[in-house]
Write an enzyme that holds these catalytic residues in place. Structure first.
Site, PDB file in Angstrom:
ATOM      1  NE  ARG A   7    -101.967 -13.438 -54.110  1.00 39.60           N
ATOM      2  CZ  ARG A   7    -102.463 -14.953 -54.814  1.00 39.60           C
ATOM      3  NH1 ARG A   7    -100.809 -15.588 -55.097  1.00 39.60           N
ATOM      4  NH2 ARG A   7    -103.943 -15.752 -55.868  1.00 39.60           N
ATOM      5  CG  ASP A  67    -105.266 -15.395 -59.651  1.00 39.57           C
ATOM      6  OD1 ASP A  67    -106.610 -15.017 -60.415  1.00 39.57           O
ATOM      7  OD2 ASP A  67    -104.284 -15.414 -60.423  1.00 39.57           O
ATOM      8  CB  THR A 122    -107.588 -16.515 -51.780  1.00 40.38           C
ATOM      9  OG1 THR A 122    -106.927 -16.008 -51.291  1.00 40.38           O
ATOM     10  CG2 THR A 122    -108.686 -16.262 -52.666  1.00 40.38           C
ATOM     11  CG  ASP A 178    -106.946 -12.180 -55.026  1.00 45.41           C
ATOM     12  OD1 ASP A 178    -107.622 -12.813 -54.777  1.00 45.41           O
ATOM     13  OD2 ASP A 178    -105.620 -12.671 -55.070  1.00 45.41           O
ATOM     14  CD  GLU A 221     -98.782  -9.169 -48.318  1.00 47.62           C
ATOM     15  OE1 GLU A 221     -97.629 -10.142 -47.449  1.00 47.62           O
ATOM     16  OE2 GLU A 221    -100.028 -10.193 -49.164  1.00 47.62           O
ATOM     17  NE  ARG A 256     -92.785   1.004 -29.818  1.00 50.40           N
ATOM     18  CZ  ARG A 256     -91.932   2.259 -29.818  1.00 50.40           C
ATOM     19  NH1 ARG A 256     -91.719   3.206 -30.594  1.00 50.40           N
ATOM     20  NH2 ARG A 256     -91.660   2.984 -28.131  1.00 50.40           N
ATOM     21  CG  ASP A 277    -105.187 -12.594 -50.635  1.00 49.32           C
ATOM     22  OD1 ASP A 277    -104.606 -12.724 -49.666  1.00 49.32           O
ATOM     23  OD2 ASP A 277    -104.340 -13.180 -51.482  1.00 49.32           O
ATOM     24  NE  ARG A 304     -97.653 -20.666 -52.112  1.00 43.01           N
ATOM     25  CZ  ARG A 304     -99.218 -19.732 -52.067  1.00 43.01           C
ATOM     26  NH1 ARG A 304     -99.674 -19.897 -52.702  1.00 43.01           N
ATOM     27  NH2 ARG A 304     -98.900 -18.862 -51.224  1.00 43.01           N
ATOM     28  N   GLY A 342    -102.659 -20.943 -51.139  1.00 44.60           N
ATOM     29  CA  GLY A 342    -102.438 -20.291 -50.067  1.00 44.60           C
ATOM     30  C   GLY A 342    -103.878 -21.006 -48.965  1.00 44.60           C
TER      31      GLY A 342
HETATM   32  P1  ADP Z   1    -103.772 -19.122 -54.891  1.00 46.00           P
HETATM   33  O1  ADP Z   1    -104.350 -20.501 -55.959  1.00 46.00           O
HETATM   34  O2  ADP Z   1    -103.995 -19.388 -53.491  1.00 46.00           O
HETATM   35  O3  ADP Z   1    -103.986 -17.761 -56.101  1.00 46.00           O
HETATM   36  P2  ADP Z   1    -100.445 -19.681 -56.225  1.00 46.00           P
HETATM   37  O4  ADP Z   1    -100.982 -18.302 -57.009  1.00 46.00           O
HETATM   38  O5  ADP Z   1     -99.286 -19.921 -55.463  1.00 46.00           O
HETATM   39  O6  ADP Z   1    -102.383 -20.107 -55.349  1.00 46.00           O
HETATM   40  O7  ADP Z   1    -101.582 -21.456 -56.857  1.00 46.00           O
HETATM   41  C1  ADP Z   1    -101.184 -22.691 -56.733  1.00 46.00           C
HETATM   42  C2  ADP Z   1    -100.586 -23.529 -57.409  1.00 46.00           C
HETATM   43  O8  ADP Z   1    -101.773 -23.458 -58.965  1.00 46.00           O
HETATM   44  C3  ADP Z   1     -99.538 -23.019 -58.042  1.00 46.00           C
HETATM   45  O9  ADP Z   1     -98.340 -23.882 -57.093  1.00 46.00           O
HETATM   46  C4  ADP Z   1     -99.382 -23.944 -58.939  1.00 46.00           C
HETATM   47  O10 ADP Z   1     -99.293 -25.375 -58.944  1.00 46.00           O
HETATM   48  C5  ADP Z   1    -100.511 -23.639 -60.319  1.00 46.00           C
HETATM   49  N1  ADP Z   1    -100.295 -22.566 -61.002  1.00 46.00           N
HETATM   50  C6  ADP Z   1    -100.464 -21.313 -60.596  1.00 46.00           C
HETATM   51  N2  ADP Z   1     -99.694 -20.222 -61.603  1.00 46.00           N
HETATM   52  C7  ADP Z   1    -100.483 -20.815 -61.925  1.00 46.00           C
HETATM   53  C8  ADP Z   1    -100.141 -20.756 -63.772  1.00 46.00           C
HETATM   54  N3  ADP Z   1     -99.702 -19.751 -64.550  1.00 46.00           N
HETATM   55  N4  ADP Z   1     -99.866 -21.573 -64.572  1.00 46.00           N
HETATM   56  C9  ADP Z   1    -100.588 -23.175 -64.414  1.00 46.00           C
HETATM   57  N5  ADP Z   1    -100.095 -23.614 -62.726  1.00 46.00           N
HETATM   58  C10 ADP Z   1    -100.186 -22.255 -62.199  1.00 46.00           C
END
Ligand code: ADP
Length: 326
Positions: free
Chosen positions: A175, A106, A129, A133, A226, A250, A131, A75, A14
């Site tokens: 999240r 994460d 992020t 988190d 959410e 609302r 979030d 993603r 994100g």
């Molecule tokens: P964020 O980094 O904000 O938590 P995402 O969860 O969408 O966002 O993860 C970003 C990207 O990291 C994913 O689109 C994917 O390419 C990679 N990723 C996420 N989880 C895994 C995983 N378990 N194994 C390998 N790559 C991952």
């Protein structure tokens, strides 16, 4: 000593305001310290597809104040597979990238850690992020900006809420974590925050609106994380309409408004410090760590810990909101 000559930098997951400030910091700190910088577009998708461009210090001019990410984000499901990560590693070899700095959350760190384990590559994570988190850092890049955006929106909704004597149920992102919702509720003087870390939503509604606590007030603002209830803010509004039909309820879903905008000073400074230290950590021969901020100081946190440990939201904010919303 293994010398790192070229670093790759990417933003993933994100988008968060301040990612650009982090890209700028990484780029300039690396070049100042004698390294080359390869910018990778569209996160892991670009690493797999070879969307790579060498950056100079000028390439990151004029971006510190911009939201989103000039490197784009995506993603990438393919990176979750071994074949995908093999292609990503091949790109690193081809581009002679010795170390990777990943700016994201994460999921991004989970992917980076796998790549590091499978191919023995050096990765450093910079937490970004909205979030907030991630364990091991008091704040993540983008969180403060999102908090301010939510606060501004809630301030505006309150004007209508009080004029028309309504209950506004406002859905907030986050999240699995309630940091944005709870802190935005405190900052905007909301009556309640419904977060996954606390009680059932029904109990929280009863506390906020029922039990006669709010008899002297005929408008209220409830912030709903959410994922604190299936169906989000609308589900909460449905419950209130049934149990307290005297209110006109609302729903406002803030949605992607929360992600955008000019980063606050706090996020720009955080991103600049973390970005610089990501490069310094490489010079310090660190690997597989996240650069965090703890009590105002830079901290090196093992990536595994930042991913696996759950950040505790604590009780004092919750108690403060509770006391202040009577
Ligand atoms: P964020 O980094 O904000 O938590 P995402 O969860 O969408 O966002 O993860 C970003 C990207 O990291 C994913 O689109 C994917 O390419 C990679 N990723 C996420 N989880 C895994 C995983 N378990 N194994 C390998 N790559 C991952």
């Amino acid at each position: 000593m293994y010398q790192i000559k070229t670093i790759g930098v990417l933003t993933s997951g994100g988008d968060a305001p301040g990612m650009n400030a982090a890209v700028r910091a990484v780029t300039r700190a690396a070049i100042v310290n004698g390294m080359r910088v390869k910018a990778i577009y569209r996160g892991y998708k670009g690493l797999i597809d070879g969307e790579v461009e060498e950056f100079t210090t000028q390439d990151v001019s004029g971006i510190i104040q911009r939201g989103g990410t000039i490197l784009k984000s995506a993603r990438c499901e393919e990176f979750k597979t071994e074949e995908g990560r093999k292609k990503a590693y091949d790109t690193m070899q081809r581009e002679q990238i010795d170390a990777l700095i990943v700016i994201g959350g994460d999921g991004t760190f989970t992917g980076a850690r796998l790549l590091a384990q499978e191919y023995n590559v050096t990765v450093i994570g910079v937490p970004a992020t909205i979030d907030n988190d991630l364990w091991g850092t008091d704040s993540t890049i983008g969180y403060d900006t999102a908090l301010n955006t939510i606060m501004d929106c809630v301030d505006k909704l309150r004007d209508t809420g009080t004029s028309h004597e309504r209950v506004f149920v406002v859905e907030v992102m986050g999240r699995d974590a309630g940091f944005l919702t709870l802190n935005a509720a405190i900052a905007s003087g909301a009556e309640a925050a419904m977060i996954p870390e606390r009680k059932t939503v029904e109990e929280q509604i009863e506390e906020a609106i029922g039990q006669g606590r709010r008899k002297h007030k005929n408008s209220a603002i409830l912030l709903v994380q959410e994922h604190s209830i299936e169906g989000g803010a609308q589900a909460v509004a449905n419950i209130i309409e049934k149990s307290h039909p005297e209110y006109g309820t609302r729903v406002t879903i803030l949605g992607h408004l929360q992600r955008g905008g000019t980063p606050t000073a706090s996020d720009r400074i955080l991103a600049s410090r973390l970005g610089c230290h990501a490069v310094l950590a490489l010079l310090d021969e660190q690997r597989s760590i996240m650069i965090g901020m703890q009590n105002g100081n830079i901290a090196y946190v093992p990536l595994t810990q930042s991913i696996k440990q759950k950040k505790d939201i604590g009780t004092d904010r919750w108690n403060a909101l509770h006391m202040l919303s009577i």
